[in-house]
Design an enzyme around this catalytic site. Structure first.
Site, short mmCIF file in Angstrom:
data_model
loop_
_atom_site.label_atom_id
_atom_site.label_comp_id
_atom_site.label_asym_id
_atom_site.label_seq_id
_atom_site.Cartn_x
_atom_site.Cartn_y
_atom_site.Cartn_z
CG HIS A 520 -25.68 14.26 3.84
ND1 HIS A 520 -25.77 13.86 5.14
CD2 HIS A 520 -26.87 13.93 3.28
CE1 HIS A 520 -26.95 13.29 5.36
NE2 HIS A 520 -27.64 13.31 4.24
C1 LIG Z 1 -30.30 7.69 0.00
C2 LIG Z 1 -30.39 9.14 0.38
C3 LIG Z 1 -30.88 9.51 1.64
C4 LIG Z 1 -30.96 10.85 1.99
N1 LIG Z 1 -31.48 11.19 3.20
C5 LIG Z 1 -31.54 12.48 3.57
C6 LIG Z 1 -32.09 12.86 4.83
O1 LIG Z 1 -32.57 12.03 5.60
N2 LIG Z 1 -32.09 14.17 5.17
C7 LIG Z 1 -31.60 15.13 4.34
O2 LIG Z 1 -31.60 16.29 4.72
N3 LIG Z 1 -31.11 14.81 3.11
C8 LIG Z 1 -31.07 13.50 2.72
N4 LIG Z 1 -30.60 13.17 1.47
C9 LIG Z 1 -30.13 14.27 0.59
C10 LIG Z 1 -31.26 14.92 -0.21
O3 LIG Z 1 -31.87 13.96 -1.02
C11 LIG Z 1 -30.67 16.03 -1.06
O4 LIG Z 1 -30.10 17.00 -0.20
C12 LIG Z 1 -31.68 16.75 -1.96
O5 LIG Z 1 -32.41 15.87 -2.74
C13 LIG Z 1 -30.93 17.75 -2.83
O6 LIG Z 1 -31.81 18.48 -3.64
P1 LIG Z 1 -31.31 18.99 -5.07
O7 LIG Z 1 -32.44 19.68 -5.69
O8 LIG Z 1 -30.03 19.74 -4.87
O9 LIG Z 1 -30.92 17.66 -5.87
P2 LIG Z 1 -31.86 16.39 -6.28
O10 LIG Z 1 -33.05 16.31 -5.40
O11 LIG Z 1 -30.98 15.23 -6.32
O12 LIG Z 1 -32.31 16.75 -7.74
C14 LIG Z 1 -31.40 16.94 -8.81
C15 LIG Z 1 -32.08 16.53 -10.11
O13 LIG Z 1 -31.33 17.04 -11.21
C16 LIG Z 1 -31.29 16.09 -12.25
N5 LIG Z 1 -30.12 16.35 -13.09
C17 LIG Z 1 -28.81 16.21 -12.77
N6 LIG Z 1 -28.03 16.55 -13.79
C18 LIG Z 1 -28.85 16.92 -14.79
C19 LIG Z 1 -28.61 17.38 -16.13
N7 LIG Z 1 -27.38 17.53 -16.61
N8 LIG Z 1 -29.70 17.67 -16.90
C20 LIG Z 1 -30.96 17.53 -16.43
N9 LIG Z 1 -31.23 17.10 -15.19
C21 LIG Z 1 -30.17 16.81 -14.36
C22 LIG Z 1 -31.20 14.79 -11.50
O14 LIG Z 1 -31.58 13.70 -12.33
C23 LIG Z 1 -32.13 15.03 -10.31
O15 LIG Z 1 -33.45 14.63 -10.60
C24 LIG Z 1 -30.52 11.84 1.09
C25 LIG Z 1 -30.06 11.47 -0.18
C26 LIG Z 1 -30.01 10.13 -0.54
C27 LIG Z 1 -29.54 9.76 -1.90
#
Ligand SMILES: Cc1cc2nc3c(=O)[nH]c(=O)nc-3n(C[C@H](O)[C@H](O)[C@H](O)COP(=O)(O)OP(=O)(O)OC[C@H]3O[C@@H](n4cnc5c(N)ncnc54)[C@H](O)[C@@H]3O)c2cc1C
Lengths: 593, 248
Positions: A520
């Site tokens: 987070h």
């Molecule tokens: C173990 C765990 C448990 C969690 N539990 C909860 C929960 O219960 N409730 C909650 O609200 N949130 C939870 N979260 C948090 C939640 O997963 C994130 O808030 C959410 O996935 C964020 O979305 P995002 O699109 O910002 O990033 P992500 O879903 O992480 O996606 C980012 C993507 O970008 C890709 N990427 C990164 N850099 C590059 C690059 N340079 N070039 C190309 N691709 C790239 C990555 O590989 C990834 O696939 C949890 C997270 C984890 C790890």
């Protein structure tokens, strides 16, 4: 030298929760969209099938689904006086890698943030005066109100099939729900998951103390469900392999099956996996993005020109890419000026462990990521802070998410770390113990920030992101106060089961990068109304380079005491709509600075 | 949007399987420490599905003195007793051996670029060593320490109580190795021993799911959507299942 590819309309960097929402929402524009994801492709079948999916060592300990720090990591120090050193192993947080991002292996606890969280500064000053805000704290309002975001929270919850119980429908309090939540238009799409014994104990104990328990909102479907997009979710098995694992039943909401297939309906959508974006390319004046440079699976460099670039690479990676590319002014802690890297925040934990006699059966291995009971009485400003003098609070919950034994082996303090006495304690308490956890808010401070490391580089030759962060007095006092409340709730279980001992879990005095706490991470590219104190406007559009949008929790001005993905998802829908209905019609700044 | 219903269909199969297995009871050949099972409500005595065949004997990574050391250390951490299976009989040394021979041992998931500095404890692991290199070097230094302080005896030649004291002194920083941080090594060794004891038997430890039986963790492929309410605050007959069991 990078090979220049044919220009496209939109490039999306990252295919996790936010990238997939944008790809799906923009699909209907019929524009040429390319999504670049650094990790590999993933599908429920075969990637997350039984039995290999239930492998604690492989997924929870060796973190197979997460970012590979051998290639890309960050450096960390507690304060600017220290030398930052690389996070050589994953620990404190577990960013995702591969299609679906961390949405594949999250828990699914899906909160809306409180109306107060959207207006933290205004409401704090109104109630307590300016003096309660320490001078080194950057407390800021969101530029988007709860009411404005409500339709998008609703959309995210219905897409995910969240199981829960409403507490406030259009201003009418609902028995059994969270009385502190902001008004919602309708109930959750699915009823709460079945309750565990731990949850029942927490419910009764907290209620006896005058608190208002309710089922935690879970993106783990309590029944088979077809969402408004027509996508089928299965019913959750409560298998207990949720956080850090994929879901075999498609019961845990994840972008890889809920959104990506819909994005693909646009014939001009293309997902390139194993495509790692190194930077956003800007024009000479740094006012316009011309595209991105990325490496393909063979390590060849490509330049992908695009009219619009959407950073959806996770909070930390988005900030890293902005710093590497020169989008917006980097934050300088000495002068407290600049915005990129400013207001990085995290969360603070603590709680209580309740040990029972052998006639109290907890069955910790029956669970789901979002299965639990919570109270919101101690969150945000839901209690009078006047006599405490700190700002913020915590959601307190008793979660039944797993009893996987490499990680979950509660033993009382004073138990030896090994040997027969340790074994006996592990065996004795495994099935007869529950935890009460607090998830504490962390405000932003002038000396907690992100910038580029001067020394260390990643496998691609780029400077690592450098994190400078520690807990401040305000947060430690808040968390210690609420840890005492967790103990009180544990003590109130004495009448309900034969409690042997309630053990306080002290909040940390210093932040450490080693033990897992939560994924987070927030801030670093915060949204706001003033370009001097925010990197993006209320539509997540860069003030400096208006054809770049930045999604994810990096937009949060400070962190709340609840999980982030509810508002992360809602804001992604909100930004997608602004792009679709306004930006694409007339590209340019959507808000005048 | 239609998704194929494969996972839902399979789910039903699994549920039938669990129910049937539950009715038939569980149990079977149990290691020492079987009392745990009675506690988990067993009644039948139908034989368990055949245990996964044990991994081939022998060590891939450890040289003989290293193997003796690791067996002697695991025996301190997870001794043979009437609580549950000992770490050695559960295959924990073989688990660690295979882990060190594989990707983990060779530094997968570990950023190993310099420069290197000790740093603060809050900054975590900072050695320029892969786990395999760390084991190799640290075992040598612990044996040297033991020879110096215990009449020329190697670690594995010492009685259990002395071995326990040596590991504890290293972990608490009361004893120092020639060059390496002893506390960091003991923490890694303990972590790997616990992994081997509780990980799925497919990795070579937790033989016959003995550690799972000890605590009452049923293993993989569980379906508890109805059981959670049926067995609320009540014991439950558990059918233990490993990855290999389900792959058969
Ligand atoms: C173990 C765990 C448990 C969690 N539990 C909860 C929960 O219960 N409730 C909650 O609200 N949130 C939870 N979260 C948090 C939640 O997963 C994130 O808030 C959410 O996935 C964020 O979305 P995002 O699109 O910002 O990033 P992500 O879903 O992480 O996606 C980012 C993507 O970008 C890709 N990427 C990164 N850099 C590059 C690059 N340079 N070039 C190309 N691709 C790239 C990555 O590989 C990834 O696939 C949890 C997270 C984890 C790890």
């Amino acid at each position: 030298m990078a090979t220049r590819l044919r220009p496209v309309d939109i490039v999306i960097v990252g295919m996790g929760w936010t990238g997939a929402i944008l790809a799906k929402e923009l699909a209907e524009t019929g524009l040429k969209i390319v999504a670049l994801e650094r990790g590999g492709p993933r599908q429920t079948d075969p990637d997350f099938q039984e039995p290999h999916k239930d492998d604690e060592l492989r997924y929870a300990i060796r973190t197979e689904l997460m970012q590979d720090v051998q290639r890309e990591t960050l450096t960390f120090r507690n304060g600017a006086g220290e030398t930052a050193l690389p996070m050589r192993r994953l620990g404190s947080f577990l960013p995702g890698e591969g299609v679906g991002g961390a949405g594949v292996h999250w828990n699914g606890v899906t909160w809306r943030w409180l109306p107060w969280d959207h207006q933290a500064r205004t409401r704090t000053v109104e109630r307590y005066g300016r003096r309660i805000i320490p001078p080194e704290m950057n407390l800021q309002d969101w530029p988007v109100s709860y009411a404005e975001l409500e339709p998008y929270y609703d959309k995210f919850e219905y897409m995910c099939g969240v199981s829960g119980k409403a507490g406030n429908i259009a201003g009418h309090l609902q028995p059994g729900g969270n009385p502190f939540e902001g008004a919602r238009r309708r109930d959750y799409p699915n009823p709460p998951l079945p309750q565990s014994h731990a949850g029942a104990l927490f419910d009764a104990a907290s209620r006896a103390l005058g608190y208002h328990p309710f089922p935690a909102p879970a993106a783990n479907a309590s029944r088979a469900y077809v969402n408004p997009d027509g996508v089928q979710l299965g019913a959750c098995h409560l298998c207990g392999f949720c956080e850090r694992f994929g879901c075999e039943a498609d019961a845990k909401a994840s972008p890889h099956f809920l959104l990506l297939p819909l994005a693909r309906r646009n014939r001009d959508f293309e997902l390139r996996t194993h495509a790692r974006v190194l930077k956003v390319d800007l024009d000479a004046a740094r006012r316009r993005a011309t595209g991105v440079t990325y490496l393909d699976v063979r390590g060849r460099a490509f330049e992908q020109p695009a009219e619009l670039v959407i950073l959806a690479a996770y909070a930390l990676n988005n900030v890293h890419l902005m710093l590497l590319s020169g989008i917006g002014r980097p934050y300088d802690p000495r002068t407290r000026t600049g915005v990129v890297g400013r207001n990085y925040a995290y969360q603070i934990g603590g709680g209580a462990t309740v040990f029972f006699d052998e006639n109290t059966w907890i069955h910790p291995y029956m669970g789901a990521g979002g299965l639990g009971v919570a109270i919101d009485d101690l969150s945000a400003d839901n209690f009078d802070h006047g006599r405490f003098g700190f700002i913020g609070g915590a959601s307190v919950s008793c979660m039944s998410s797993s009893g996987r034994p490499i990680q979950a082996r509660p033993v009382p303090n004073g138990t030896p770390s090994w040997g027969s006495a340790w074994k006996a304690a592990v065996k004795r308490h495994y099935n007869h113990t529950l935890g009460i956890g607090l998830q504490g808010s962390v405000n932003a401070y002038d000396r907690n920030y992100l910038d580029l490391d001067p020394t260390y580089r990643d496998a691609f030759g780029r400077p690592l992101l450098r994190m400078t962060f520690d807990f401040h007095d305000n947060e430690k006092r808040m968390a210690n106060h609420i840890a005492d409340e967790c103990v009180r709730i544990g003590e109130a279980m004495r009448g309900l089961g034969n409690v042997l001992q309630v053990q306080r879990g002290a909040p940390p005095a210093r932040y450490s990068i080693v033990p897992y706490q939560s994924t987070h991470n927030t801030g670093g590219a915060v949204m706001g109304t003033n370009p001097q104190t925010s990197a993006v406007n209320r539509y997540l559009q860069s003030w400096d380079v208006p054809n770049v949008f930045v999604t994810g929790a990096c937009a949060f001005p400070q962190n709340a005491g609840r999980n982030p993905t509810g508002p992360v998802g809602a804001l992604a829908y909100w930004a997608a709509e602004a792009i679709k209905t306004r930006y694409l019609r007339r590209p340019g700044p959507l808000v005048r600075a | 949007m239609s998704r194929d219903s494969a996972s839902a269909g399979r789910g039903v199969d699994r549920r039938h399987f669990v129910a049937a297995a539950g009715a038939a009871g569980f149990a079977g050949a149990l290691p020492a420490g079987a009392p745990a099972l009675a506690q988990h409500g067993g009644h039948g005595a139908a034989p368990a599905r055949a245990a996964a065949s044990p991994p081939p004997a022998g060590y891939v990574f450890f040289m003989p003195p290293e193997a003796r050391f690791v067996e002697a250390a695991v025996d301190v951490f997870i001794p043979h007793d009437d609580v549950g299976p000992g770490g050695v009989e559960a295959g924990v040394p073989a688990f660690i051996d295979r882990q060190l021979a594989g990707a983990f041992g060779r530094g997968a998931g570990l950023y190993l670029q310099g420069p290197f500095a000790d740093g603060a404890p809050t900054q975590g692991y900072q050695l320029p060593l892969t786990p395999a290199e760390f084991y190799r070097a640290a075992i040598r230094e612990i044996d040297e320490l033991c020879r110096r302080e215990h009449d020329g005896k190697r670690f594995d030649e010492l009685p259990a109580a002395t071995r326990d004291a040596v590991l504890l002194a290293l972990r608490e920083g009361r004893a120092a190795l020639a060059t390496l941080p002893g506390a960091t090594f003991v923490a890694l060794l303990l972590q790997n021993a616990i992994e081997g004891y509780f990980a799925d038997p497919i990795y070579g430890g937790n033989r016959d799911m003995g550690a799972w039986r000890m605590i009452g963790f049923p293993g993989v492929g569980g379906m508890y959507a109805t059981a959670i309410e049926e067995h609320r605050n009540a014991p439950m007959a558990v059918e233990f299942r490993s990855i290999a069991d389900m792959q058969r």
